[in-house]
Motif scaffolding. Structure first.
Motif, PDB file in Angstrom:
ATOM      1  N   HIS A   1       0.840  -1.194   0.000  1.00 16.54           N
ATOM      2  CA  HIS A   1       0.000   0.000   0.000  1.00 16.54           C
ATOM      3  C   HIS A   1       0.880   1.252   0.000  1.00 16.54           C
ATOM      4  N   VAL A   2       0.413   2.284  -0.667  1.00 19.01           N
ATOM      5  CA  VAL A   2       1.072   3.587  -0.687  1.00 19.01           C
ATOM      6  C   VAL A   2       0.009   4.599  -0.280  1.00 19.01           C
ATOM      7  N   ASN A   3       0.329   5.455   0.689  1.00 15.78           N
ATOM      8  CA  ASN A   3      -0.635   6.427   1.196  1.00 15.78           C
ATOM      9  C   ASN A   3      -0.009   7.821   1.219  1.00 15.78           C
ATOM     10  N   THR A   4      -0.715   8.797   0.662  1.00 14.51           N
ATOM     11  CA  THR A   4      -0.266  10.185   0.662  1.00 14.51           C
ATOM     12  C   THR A   4      -1.230  11.018   1.493  1.00 14.51           C
ATOM     13  N   THR A   5      -0.675  11.854   2.381  1.00 10.59           N
ATOM     14  CA  THR A   5      -1.474  12.671   3.291  1.00 10.59           C
ATOM     15  C   THR A   5      -0.966  14.110   3.290  1.00 10.59           C
ATOM     16  N   ARG A   6      -1.896  15.055   3.344  1.00 10.08           N
ATOM     17  CA  ARG A   6      -1.506  16.455   3.566  1.00 10.08           C
ATOM     18  C   ARG A   6      -1.142  16.560   5.032  1.00 10.08           C
ATOM     19  N   THR A   7       0.135  16.809   5.314  1.00 10.59           N
ATOM     20  CA  THR A   7       0.590  16.848   6.698  1.00 10.59           C
ATOM     21  C   THR A   7       0.740  18.262   7.234  1.00 10.59           C
ATOM     22  N   ALA A   8       0.716  19.261   6.351  1.00  6.47           N
ATOM     23  CA  ALA A   8       0.779  20.652   6.799  1.00  6.47           C
ATOM     24  C   ALA A   8       0.323  21.560   5.671  1.00  6.47           C
ATOM     25  N   SER A   9      -0.291  22.675   6.040  1.00  6.55           N
ATOM     26  CA  SER A   9      -0.614  23.724   5.071  1.00  6.55           C
ATOM     27  C   SER A   9      -0.906  25.008   5.830  1.00  6.55           C
ATOM     28  N   SER A  10      -0.669  26.113   5.147  1.00  3.44           N
ATOM     29  CA  SER A  10      -0.943  27.421   5.726  1.00  3.44           C
ATOM     30  C   SER A  10      -1.504  28.309   4.628  1.00  3.44           C
ATOM     31  N   PRO A  11      -2.624  28.975   4.872  1.00  3.80           N
ATOM     32  CA  PRO A  11      -3.430  28.909   6.094  1.00  3.80           C
ATOM     33  C   PRO A  11      -4.090  27.544   6.242  1.00  3.80           C
ATOM     34  N   ASN A  12      -4.684  27.322   7.403  1.00  2.40           N
ATOM     35  CA  ASN A  12      -5.351  26.043   7.651  1.00  2.40           C
ATOM     36  C   ASN A  12      -6.446  25.798   6.629  1.00  2.40           C
ATOM     37  N   ASP A  13      -6.656  24.548   6.281  1.00  2.00           N
ATOM     38  CA  ASP A  13      -7.696  24.139   5.338  1.00  2.00           C
ATOM     39  C   ASP A  13      -9.067  24.401   5.975  1.00  2.00           C
ATOM     40  N   PRO A  14      -9.952  25.142   5.271  1.00  2.00           N
ATOM     41  CA  PRO A  14     -11.277  25.398   5.849  1.00  2.00           C
ATOM     42  C   PRO A  14     -12.161  24.154   5.932  1.00  2.00           C
ATOM     43  N   ALA A  15     -11.776  23.071   5.251  1.00  3.43           N
ATOM     44  CA  ALA A  15     -12.528  21.805   5.308  1.00  3.43           C
ATOM     45  C   ALA A  15     -11.566  20.672   5.639  1.00  3.43           C
ATOM     46  N   PRO A  16     -10.924  20.698   6.825  1.00  5.95           N
ATOM     47  CA  PRO A  16      -9.916  19.678   7.140  1.00  5.95           C
ATOM     48  C   PRO A  16     -10.509  18.284   7.240  1.00  5.95           C
ATOM     49  N   GLY A  17      -9.715  17.300   6.823  1.00  6.87           N
ATOM     50  CA  GLY A  17     -10.087  15.907   6.968  1.00  6.87           C
ATOM     51  C   GLY A  17     -10.951  15.349   5.854  1.00  6.87           C
ATOM     52  N   SER A  18     -11.617  16.202   5.097  1.00  4.80           N
ATOM     53  CA  SER A  18     -12.559  15.690   4.109  1.00  4.80           C
ATOM     54  C   SER A  18     -11.873  15.089   2.881  1.00  4.80           C
ATOM     55  N   ASN A  19     -10.707  15.583   2.518  1.00  5.81           N
ATOM     56  CA  ASN A  19     -10.015  15.100   1.320  1.00  5.81           C
ATOM     57  C   ASN A  19      -8.504  15.250   1.474  1.00  5.81           C
ATOM     58  N   ASP A  20      -8.018  14.916   2.666  1.00  6.53           N
ATOM     59  CA  ASP A  20      -6.622  15.140   3.015  1.00  6.53           C
ATOM     60  C   ASP A  20      -5.696  13.978   2.702  1.00  6.53           C
ATOM     61  N   SER A  21      -6.216  12.883   2.150  1.00  6.55           N
ATOM     62  CA  SER A  21      -5.335  11.756   1.864  1.00  6.55           C
ATOM     63  C   SER A  21      -5.843  10.967   0.659  1.00  6.55           C
ATOM     64  N   ALA A  22      -4.933  10.208   0.091  1.00  9.60           N
ATOM     65  CA  ALA A  22      -5.243   9.322  -1.027  1.00  9.60           C
ATOM     66  C   ALA A  22      -4.351   8.100  -0.897  1.00  9.60           C
ATOM     67  N   SER A  23      -4.856   6.939  -1.301  1.00  9.00           N
ATOM     68  CA  SER A  23      -4.050   5.729  -1.174  1.00  9.00           C
ATOM     69  C   SER A  23      -4.293   4.799  -2.353  1.00  9.00           C
ATOM     70  N   GLY A  24      -3.392   3.842  -2.492  1.00  6.54           N
ATOM     71  CA  GLY A  24      -3.511   2.855  -3.554  1.00  6.54           C
ATOM     72  C   GLY A  24      -2.775   1.587  -3.186  1.00  6.54           C
ATOM     73  N   THR A  25      -3.092   0.511  -3.903  1.00  7.37           N
ATOM     74  CA  THR A  25      -2.481  -0.789  -3.666  1.00  7.37           C
ATOM     75  C   THR A  25      -1.896  -1.302  -4.971  1.00  7.37           C
ATOM     76  N   CYS A  26      -0.711  -1.874  -4.880  1.00  3.94           N
ATOM     77  CA  CYS A  26      -0.058  -2.479  -6.036  1.00  3.94           C
ATOM     78  C   CYS A  26       0.399  -3.883  -5.655  1.00  3.94           C
ATOM     79  N   LYS A  27       0.710  -4.660  -6.673  1.00  4.97           N
ATOM     80  CA  LYS A  27       1.188  -6.024  -6.459  1.00  4.97           C
ATOM     81  C   LYS A  27       2.513  -6.191  -7.191  1.00  4.97           C
ATOM     82  N   VAL A  28       3.504  -6.694  -6.464  1.00  8.87           N
ATOM     83  CA  VAL A  28       4.814  -6.957  -7.032  1.00  8.87           C
ATOM     84  C   VAL A  28       4.944  -8.452  -7.273  1.00  8.87           C
TER      85      VAL A  28
END
Length: 126
Positions: free
Chosen positions: A91-118
Motif C-alpha cells: 500500500h502507498v498512502n499520501t497525506t496532507r501533513t501541513a498547510s498554511s493557512p489552515n484548510d477550511p474543510a480539514p479531513g474531508s479530502n486530506d489523503s489518497a491511497s492505492g495498492t499495487c502487487k509486485v
C-alpha cells in the motif's frame, strides 16, 4: 485542499508515484506539505523533483511547495524501486501533513491511497 495519488507499475521493479494537491480555495496556500508512506519493501527512490526528499529510515517521501493559488494544482512525480526478490501486495498512502493557512474543510479530502502487487520484482501492477 484536495490530495490525489496515481500509481503506475511497470517492469523491472519500477513504480511511478504521482501525488497532487489542488487548492480548493478560497485563499492562496502559502505553504503545503504532502507526505507519502511507501512500503518497507521499497529499496530506493529516484527522480525526486525540487521540494521533495526521501527518508529511507522511515520509507517516506515529503514534498513541499509554496504559493499555490486558489484553483491551482501542484503535482509531484518520482520513481520507487524494489529489489528483484520483492513479492506481494503493498500500500502507498499520501497525506496532507501541513498547510498554511489552515484548510477550511480539514479531513474531508486530506489523503489518497492505492495498492499495487509486485510479482518477483519483475512486474508491478496497480
Amino acid at each position: 485542499m484536495a490530495v490525489g495519488q496515481t500509481l503506475t507499475g511497470g517492469l523491472l521493479a519500477g513504480l511511478t508515484v504521482k501525488t497532487s494537491a489542488k487548492n480548493l480555495g478560497p485563499d492562496t496556500a502559502d505553504s503545503l506539505t504532502l507526505t507519502t508512506q511507501l512500503p518497507a519493501a521499497a529499496s530506493s527512490v529516484s527522480g525526486l523533483p525540487a521540494g521533495c526528499a526521501y527518508n529511507a529510515s522511515t520509507d517516506r517521501v515529503t514534498c513541499s511547495t509554496t504559493g499555490l493559488a486558489s484553483g491551482a494544482t501542484k503535482v509531484f512525480s518520482y520513481s520507487v524501486n524494489f529489489t528483484l526478490l520483492s513479492l506481494g501486495q503493498f500500500h502507498v498512502n499520501t497525506t496532507r501533513t501541513a498547510s498554511s493557512p489552515n484548510d477550511p474543510a480539514p479531513g474531508s479530502n486530506d489523503s489518497a491511497s492505492g495498492t499495487c502487487k509486485v510479482m518477483l520484482g519483475l512486474l508491478i501492477t496497480c
